[in-house]
Structures are given as structure tokens and as C-alpha cells.
Design an enzyme around this catalytic site. Structure first.
Site: not given
Length: 989
Positions: A353, A498, A924
Site C-alpha cells: 500500500h 502487503d 507502514s
């Protein structure tokens, strides 16, 4: 009449004109006006002139006399432009101007307070949304096309001296106005370009680091923020000045002391530094699972506890400025994520992402890298990502003692001066500038910034190196990298792969360089080794990265206000996202066009839903109220404390109440009608040409329109007219249902309160020329310019912009109260809890958090394991639901148990695991490291039950969700067929 004029301009209701405190009879004072009549314009010193120029944007109106004094003030030889928010306080300023005239200077200005590079200014403006993205990007392309150098220099342009009848200056002003009207409306960005083109050197009115913001001869105030405070401050200052002038010898020093105290901005600084020192260096009570700790303090504060918890590294192996350490492998990826280097050839891994926007930009219907995934099978297939950057931390030095020493010496030297605070500030700025120059010499190709921590009490100098040639290496398909999508977002158990991979490229000297086919993979100081040992519950973990923002000092009124604004956003985004998703599922092209738009909207949307539930379940507001009651009791127990902190919470409440309605309208507007794309296109186009058409009769209209079209053309790649029509109808309906009639949109044709919104939107899109690139091109060829500039889409944009502008003064006043209250409350918190462990709120600087692999129990009789496996992917499979589609190849690998060296000893394929590390947005892609500093996973999410974690840490519930590095390598090798990449990694079994 004098030959020199000091002039300014007040347009709209933007600034309040005030007389200079110091006036010189050798100067004339002129103020151009064109306002609504609401702003109080005084005429004591200033001669008021009506501005003979028309533009709908007040900022453009004010720029016209600012840039063109040879047109607006032809009777004067010299001019001094001064922004309306600056007041001349001391005659020293006039002496500077006279000296410039005496020495024959024809142009001089104020050094920019923060930057010396037009490219960096564009980046800052993009991040802060200070101008339209289209204009800023167009300006960036313009500068690059003209090979304009970086770090050429920059003025702030709030004070400008000119011999404005000089031919060189006239040529310069004409060029400046030309580029201003054709490109960005931030006039300082292209100002250096104009200087260079006209051969004018930089000449500073005040010796750097002085500028209009920090010199004693000038008083600088925000344009509208805190106007009421500024007015009261001026009155009190005038009274104190009067007392000083008329005081007797006996009370002179007493009055001077009052003056200094009133104007002192950081009266708590020494006290808070002492408190911060107690908090920072006290090891008692540290929790291994809470805290975003600063790397330079690990040796003094954390390492002993970390080693007791299981860490097998020294602090020097984690962070060092003398040799390579783990921090040299951790990067800030783009503007809001973290990544890590995993080979000595610049290979980088981060979340899927995090790379999503770059992958989307590279995708098309023919090459849908989001849906299908992508793997470069050699270096020539690695795809350049325009605009993507990767930033390394070079050094982080505590300069608090150095700066404090300079401040202390200055206070001693200037203790009897009335302007002591200005002189002290100059001494501090001088010292920081000295440190900056030394660091820039020690660290070439780097940028130096100063950051404050612990509420302005600790100061660090940070050195960064940013690389600009980043190439996409590969990523799994969205069915793996985004498996579970919105349904599983923020949830556990999680089965998302991810991750994505990129490579950092550098020039032949291994330093940052713009993209070139001749660039080579970057050789890092250190890369992370990868462990395939796997994780067990209780294993030590630590995460290094760039957490964005936390607000763990927020009060209950602020929390209630936060939830109110989020409720508005949730409601509006629910409607808009449903429309986007419906169209994305129906059309593969729309799916690519809106993938990043949808993801950017839905991530915050779901987090806010979770926050509201967590606030209620965990009684976050009630706990904050109890802490505030305890704080108030503590403050009131002591007279000095009561005086310093007793009004802090009341000031915060007053600030919230003052801006409540304005913030509600502002949020409703931004989350609804502002999101309609068509008016945004119209605004971007018209802003590029409107001022040019108004400036002179000889403007090349066709060229101006064609340039504007070229600037917005890239926007149409990711645009669906039919989707925007649906969104427009829904967002206008939402807006009308959620604001009072006083804020209804005006000037769009029919009465907003009674009109048929569906019919209005159909008419809007039928009659607007901005619905497609082709329609716009045809209009430019055939339509009259005046009709183009009156497009109905532009009228809609103006209408909602008027609403936003109408509430900004209330918001600014509210913010000024909140800032004052927060500062006092935070200072009191530090004193109240002195001796307890303390870490500063996250601020996008590198931090470390340590903890353990750990499951949790969210409610009675429910126990979550600390890991998930590929079995869970297959259990969640739903071929009829795009969120849970499983690729056939992955199912085949699972059926055959073809996991290679990546499977666990029980024959399972690990996917994700939990740890109790303290993270937030910005983390992240951060590396999850084991006790030896080896990579075991990538952090990518928090869990649903602790969505309040940015406000309060919940040790029993808060968990960090991480993709297992074994699953990453399994997908790269077995699924993606790019196992050759593993050859450049350091993999340990």
C-alpha cells in the site's frame, strides 16, 4: 512628495492595515485597496489609493501592485513593498533603506526564513496544499525545462526594495508578472528564476539569518490568525512603551522588566528543559511495549531495558554516527511511509500500500500492474517512478546545550535592552546557522533541518540525504498484496501479503542524482540481513521507522471535537466510496483510474469508524476527563502552579467553542462538494490563464490557454466523467442536507435550497468544457475566451470556495486559543509527571519501538493466536467477492505444499504475525527486527480494538500487524518467479 515610497495593498478582508510605529518624513506611505468595505482601513499615515486592476482572487489583486511598481507608482524613483501583516517598529529599518539608496543598490529583499531552493518550496507547497497541485507541477516542469539550478537562493518577498524605474528592474518586474500569471501563484517560487534570467544578484536588506519574521525593526504577524490577540498585544505594548518613556529613574527598570516579560515568547523554556531532562533520562517504569523512542537517546535511556527484554545488540549497533548501523538501512519512503534496504545493490522493500500510488501511475488497461502484479526479470525492466524519493537519516545531533549556551550568553549580554527577546532570538539563529554550515560541509549532498521535541524544549539538528531515482522492481497482484481489502483492513486475523519492492539508483559517485539511464544501483552503508528462523510467541521484536503524528496530550474537549469532525467525514466518504466501488467493479478502466483515490479515502474512513468504537468501549474521553480533573486539583494546590496552568484547560475549551461551527462547515465542504473533480479541473485551468488575460491587452490568449491545457491534461488519465457525475449529485445532496441555509451555495444559477440537484448536475456536465481533454481542446479553438472563463464548473468552485473563506477567520482565532492552551497544559503535564518515562509525540522523525511477539484476547472467550498461515487465505477465499479472490497459482502451491525453505516446521506457510510494538501512520513498511537486528517482517497495520492508540496506548489490546518475511520471499520466489533477487540478499536460516 518624496522620491521613495513605502507601499502595501489590502484586498478583500485579508489584513488589517495599521500605521507604522516608526515613521520617517523622508518616505511617503501608500496603500492600494480593493475590498468589500468590511476591513477597517485606517488613513492616518497611509495615503489610500483605489487599485485600478481587476481580478477575482484577492491574492492576485495584491500581487499586481507588488510586482509592478513601475506601473502603479510611476511618480516615485524608489519603492519599498511591505506586506500588510508587517509593521515597521524601529527607525533602523529606514536607515537600511537609505544605505541601499546611497550605495546604488537597485534591488534587495529578505532572505527566505526556511529555504534556499525553489524545488523544495514547491514540495512544501504541495504537502501543505498552498496552491493548486496542477499549477505547482506545471511550475516544476517549467523550472526543469529551463535547467534552473537547485539551491540557487530564495527571498521571502514580504519586504522588497527597488529602484523601480531602472530599465533592468522594469524588465525583471515584467518577467516576474508574466511567470506569476502563467504558473504558480506562490510568487516567491519563480522569483529566483527571474533574478537569474535578468542577471540580478541576491542582495539582502537584513543580514541573514535576519528576515522580516525575526528582526527587531519589524513586527510580523500571521495574516488572519490570532488577529484579536495581536490587537491586544499592540495596545499593551504601546502602553508599556509610554510608561518607559515617561517613567522616573526609580521605576524605569521595573517597567522595562514588565515589557520584557510581556513580549517574551518562551518564559517556561528553562523550566521545561529541566523537566524534560528528568523525564528523558529516568529509566524507572519503562514499558517494553509502549513508546516511540528517539535513537540518539537509546544508550542513556533504553538499551539496558531492551537487553533485559531480550535484545542482543548494543545501542551503537542500532544508531551510530561514527560507523554504519541499522539506521543506515532504514529509509523514509516517499512522503509518508518507511522502507528498508535489503541488499548491497540498493534493493528496497516496503508495503504494497506504500508503493500503491506509484504502481497505479505505471499501470494501464494493457499493463495492469495493480491487478496482475509485476516482476522485473533484469535491471533493464525496472520501471522509473517519477516523483518518488527515498530519504536516509545521516545524523541526528542534540544541539540543545549549544543553543541554550548561546541563548544564556545573549541574555546576559543584552539583559538591559528593551528588545532583549529579538536579540536573543538572533543569537540563537546565528548559532543554528553556524551549525548548519558546518554540517553541510561535513555532509555534502545532504540537507540540514532543525526539529523541536518535548514541546519545544529539546532541539535536534538532523541531516538527511534524499535519492530521486527510484525504480519499481516488483509487487504481487492485488489479490495478494491487498487481499481482504476494506473488509480486513485494520482487522485480525489478517492474511495480506502487503509488500512491494523498489531499487534506489544513484550517480556514478553513489550520491543522489536525477533519473538517468547512466545511473547505477546505490551501494548502501548497511543493508538488513533476513532471518528465516521464524517467530515464536514471546520473541523480542523492535521496529524502526518514521511514525507520523500522535496526539497523546489531547484533552477531552479536543477529543469530542475530533470525533464530531470524523463523523462528518465518515458519512460523506461512505456515500462517495460506494459510488466509486460500484463503477470500479463494473469497468476495469475505472478500477485502475480510481484505485488509489479509493484506497486513500477508505483507509482513513475505516480507521475513524474504529476510533469511535474504541473511544466508547475504552472510555477514552472519560479517562481524559479524569486526568484533567486530577491535573486541575494538582495545579490548584499551589499558587504558582495555579497561576501558570490554572487557565490552560479553560483556554482549550474556549478555543474549541470558538471554532466549533466554522470547523463543522469547513469539514462538510471539504468532504463533499470539494471532492467533485470537474470544478477542480476548471480551477486548475483558469488559474493558469486568468491573470494573464487581465494583465495586458497584448496577452497571447491562445498560447496561455494551450499551456493551461497541457498542465491539466495528465489529470484526465485517471478520470471517469460518469463516476464524477454520480459523485457530484450525491455530494451536493449531502452538503445541502448538512449545512444551514446561510451556507448554501450561491452564484451557480438556480436557488440551491430548492433546485433539482440531478437536473443541475446534468446541465453542469453537459455545458462544461472541462469534462474531457478533447472537449477542452475544441473549446480553445472555437470559443471566445470570456466564455471559457465563465464555465459553470468554475462558478461551482467559486461558490464553495466562498464558503470556505467565510469561516477561515473563526478557525484561525480558534487555533490561536488552542495553541496557547495546549502549550500551558503540556508544560503542566511535564511538571506534574516529572520523573516518569517520557517520549515525544511522533513528528515524522526516525523512532524505535521495542516489544514482543504476542497474541491477545479482544473479548471474553476469544483468544487470538500470534500468527496466521496460508491455510487462512484458502479458508477466506470467495471467487464472487473481489476482496477475497485467490490466484490459481497460489492455490496450486498451497495444495502441493510447495513452500520451499520458507515454510515452518509444521508444514504450514506463515503469512502474518502480531507484536505489541507502538506504531502509527508513517510506520507502514517499517522493518520488524529480531533480537539480532535481522529482518523478520514488515509492519503494515494496527488492530481494530485499539484504534484509539494515537491518543492512548492500550497495552492489553494494542497490536502491530506484520507480514512475515518468509511469506514475502515465498511470493517473490515461488509465486512471482523472481528468485534471482534473493541472490543479492543476505539470508540466514
Amino acid at each position: 512628495m518624496n522620491e521613495t515610497v513605502i507601499y502595501t495593498c489590502i484586498t478583500g478582508d485579508y489584513d488589517v492595515l495599521t500605521d507604522p510605529v516608526a515613521v520617517d518624513p523622508e518616505f511617503d506611505y501608500v496603500c492600494f485597496v480593493k475590498n468589500s468595505g468590511k476591513s477597517p482601513v485606517k488613513t492616518g499615515v497611509w495615503k489610500i489609493r483605489q487599485l485600478d486592476f481587476n481580478a477575482k482572487d484577492p491574492a492576485v489583486l495584491s500581487r499586481y501592485p507588488k510586482i509592478n511598481p513601475h506601473i502603479t507608482l510611476p511618480e516615485y524613483r524608489y519603492s519599498v513593498w511591505i506586506d500588510g501583516n508587517i509593521t515597521i517598529e524601529d527607525e533602523y529599518f529606514y536607515r537600511v533603506i537609505k544605505e541601499k539608496i546611497k550605495t546604488g543598490t537597485i534591488y534587495s529583499g529578505m532572505k527566505h526564513w526556511a529555504r534556499d531552493c525553489a524545488y523544495e518550496e514547491i514540495e512544501e507547497c504541495l504537502n501543505a496544499r498552498l496552491d493548486s497541485r496542477t499549477r505547482l507541477i506545471k511550475t516544476l516542469v517549467f523550472l526543469k525545462r529551463h535547467n534552473f539550478p537547485k539551491h540557487y537562493g530564495m527571498y521571502e518577498n514580504n519586504v522588497i526594495f527597488r529602484c523601480h524605474q531602472n530599465e533592468r528592474i522594469i524588465r525583471f518586474d515584467n518577467l516576474w508578472w508574466e511567470v506569476y500569471t502563467g504558473y504558480t501563484h506562490r510568487d516567491q517560487i519563480l522569483h529566483p528564476y527571474c533574478l537569474k534570467e535578468c542577471g540580478l544578484p541576491f542582495d539582502y536588506l537584513l543580514t541573514p539569518p535576519f528576515c522580516a519574521r525575526n528582526h527587531w525593526s519589524l513586527k510580523y504577524a500571521d495574516h488572519t490568525a490570532g488577529r484579536k490577540f495581536y490587537w491586544h498585544r499592540n495596545i499593551l505594548n504601546k502602553k508599556l512603551n509610554s510608561l518607559i518613556k515617561n517613567s522616573s529613574e526609580n521605576n524605569f527598570m521595573y517597567v522595562c522588566t514588565l515589557y520584557r516579560i510581556f513580549n517574551k515568547k518562551n518564559t517556561m523554556k528553562k523550566f521545561l528543559c529541566a523537566v524534560a531532562a528528568l523525564c528523558v533520562f529516568s529509566p524507572a517504569g519503562l514499558k517494553a511495549d509502549e513508546g516511540m523512542w528517539m535513537l540518539p537517546l537509546l544508550e542513556k535511556m533504553n538499551i539496558k531495558v531492551m537487553q533485559e527484554e531480550g535484545c542482543r545488540l548494543d545501542a551503537d549497533q542500532i544508531y551510530s554516527i561514527n560507523h554504519s548501523s541499522l539506521k543506515d538501512a532504514i529509509v523514509q519512503f516517499g512522503g509518508g511511509c518507511t522502507g528498508e534496504i535489503i541488499s548491497d545493490e540498493g534493493l528496497l522493500v516496503t508495503n504494497h500500500h506504500c508503493g500503491y500510488a506509484s504502481i497505479q501511475q505505471l499501470s494501464s488497461v494493457e499493463h495492469d500492474y495493480l491487478t496482475d502484479g509485476y516482476w522485473a526479470m533484469n535491471r533493464s525492466e525496472e520501471l522509473p517512478c517519477e516523483g518518488l524519493t527515498v530519504t536516509f537519516l545521516e545524523n541526528m545531533t542534540d544541539v540543545t546545550a549549544i543553543v541554550s549556551k548561546a541563548e544564556k550568553a545573549a541574555r546576559k549580554q543584552y539583559r538591559d535592552s528593551l528588545n532583549i527577546e529579538d536579540l536573543v532570538k538572533k543569537a540563537v539563529l546565528d548559532k543554528e546557522q553556524e551549525l548548519r554550515k558546518q554540517a553541510e560541509g561535513d555532509y555534502p549532498h545532504c540537507r540540514v533541518v532543525f526539529e523541536s521535541f518535548y514541546n519545544e524544549n529539546v532541539r535536534y539538528m538532523i541531516v538527511y540525504k534524499t535519492f530521486r531515482d527510484i525504480r519499481f522492481v516488483g509487487a504481487p497482484p492485488s489479490s495478494i498484496g491487498k487481499f481482504g481489502a476494506d473488509t480486513d483492513n485494520w482487522m485480525w486475523p489478517r492474511h495480506t501479503g502487503d509488500f512491494s519492492m523498489f531499487r534506489v539508483y544513484a550517480g556514478k559517485d553513489n550520491n543522489p542524482a536525477d533519473y538517468s539511464p547512466d545511473n547505477v544501483p546505490y551501494t548502501p552503508k548497511q543493508h538488513l540481513a533476513i532471518s528465516l528462523k521464524g517467530v515464536q510467541e514471546g520473541d523480542y521484536t523492535m521496529i524502526m521507522g518514521y511514525p507520523g503524528r500522535t496526539n497523546r496530550f489531547f484533552t477531552s474537549p479536543e477529543l469530542k471535537n475530533l470525533l464530531d469532525k470524523q463523523d462528518i467525514a465518515i458519512a460523506a466518504r461512505t456515500i462517495r466510496q460506494d459510488i466509486m466501488m460500484e463503477d470500479m467493479l463494473a469497468d476495469p478502466k475505472v478500477k485502475i483510474q480510481y484505485a488509489n483515490k479509493y484506497a486513500g479515502s477508505s483507509n482513513g474512513w475505516k480507521k475513524w469508524i474504529g476510533m469511535k468504537q474504541a473511544f466508547a468501549k475504552l472510555d477514552i474521553i472519560g479517562r481524559a476527563e479524569q486526568e484533567e480533573a486530577d491535573f486541575t486539583q494538582w495545579a490548584n494546590e499551589n499558587g504558582k502552579r495555579q497561576k501558570k496552568y490554572g487557565n490552560a484547560l479553560e483556554t482549550i475549551r474556549e478555543g474549541i467553542n470558538a471554532g466549533y461551527n466554522a470547523n463543522r462547515i469547513y469539514t462538510t465542504t471539504l468532504e463533499s462538494v470539494y471532492r467533485i473533480e470537474l470544478p477542480g479541473f476548471a480551477v486548475s485551468f483558469n488559474n493558469s490563464v486568468k491573470t494573464a488575460l487581465n494583465a495586458t491587452e497584448n496577452t497571447d490568449t491562445l498560447a496561455a490557454f494551450q499551456d493551461a491545457m497541457a498542465a491539466i491534461a495528465p489529470l484526465y488519465k485517471d478520470y471517469s466523467v460518469s463516476t464524477d457525475i454520480k459523485e457530484a449529485k450525491a455530494m451536493l445532496e449531502f452538503y445541502r442536507n448538512n449545512v444551514e441555509a446561510a451556507y448554501y451555495l450561491k452564484g451557480i444559477g438556480p436557488d440551491f435550497g430548492t433546485m433539482d440537484i440531478g437536473s443541475y448536475v446534468n446541465s453542469l456536465f453537459e455545458n462544461s468544457i472541462f469534462t474531457s481533454e478533447e472537449k477542452l481542446a475544441e473549446a480553445i479553438k472555437t470559443m471566445e475566451p470570456s466564455k471559457i472563463l465563465k464555465d459553470p464548473a468554475l462558478m461551482l468552485a467559486k461558490s464553495y470556495s466562498d464558503v470556505i473563506m467565510s469561516v477561515l477567520p473563526e478557525i484561525s482565532y480558534s487555533d490561536s486559543l488552542l495553541a496557547a492552551g495546549r502549550k500551558a497544559y503540556t508544560a503542566g503535564q511535564l511538571e506534574w509527571k516529572k520523573g516518569e518515562p517520557s517520549y515525544p509525540d511522533a513528528n515524522f522523525t526516525m523512532r524505535l519501538t521495542y516489544g514482543h511477539v504476542k497474541g491477545y484476547s479482544p473479548k471474553d472467550a476469544v483468544i487470538y493466536k500470534h500468527y496466521t498461515t496460508l491455510d487462512g487465505v484458502m479458508e477466506k477465499e470467495d471467487p464472487d467477492n473481489w476482496e477475497f479472490v485467490v490466484p490459481e497459482k497460489l492455490k496450486e502451491l498451497w495444495k502441493n505444499r510447495d513452500f520451499g525453505q520458507y515454510g515452518s516446521s509444521d508444514g504450514k506457510m506463515p503469512v502474518a504475525f502480531l507484536s505489541n510494538n507502538d506504531i502509527t501512520g508513517g510506520n507502514s513498511g517499517s522493518p520488524v527486527l529480531n533480537a539480532d537486528g535481522q529482518l523478520i517482517g514488515l509492519a503494515f497495520d494496527g488492530n481494530w480494538e485499539s484504534m484509539s492508540s494515537d491518543i492512548m496506548f492500550e497495552p492489553d489490546l494494542q497490536r502491530c500487524i506484520n507480514v512475515d518475511i518468509r511469506y514475502v520471499l515465498f511470493i517473490v520466489d515461488k509465486f512471482g518467479g523472481a528468485g534471482y533477487l534473493l541472490d543479492e540478499m543476505t539470508i540466514l536460516n
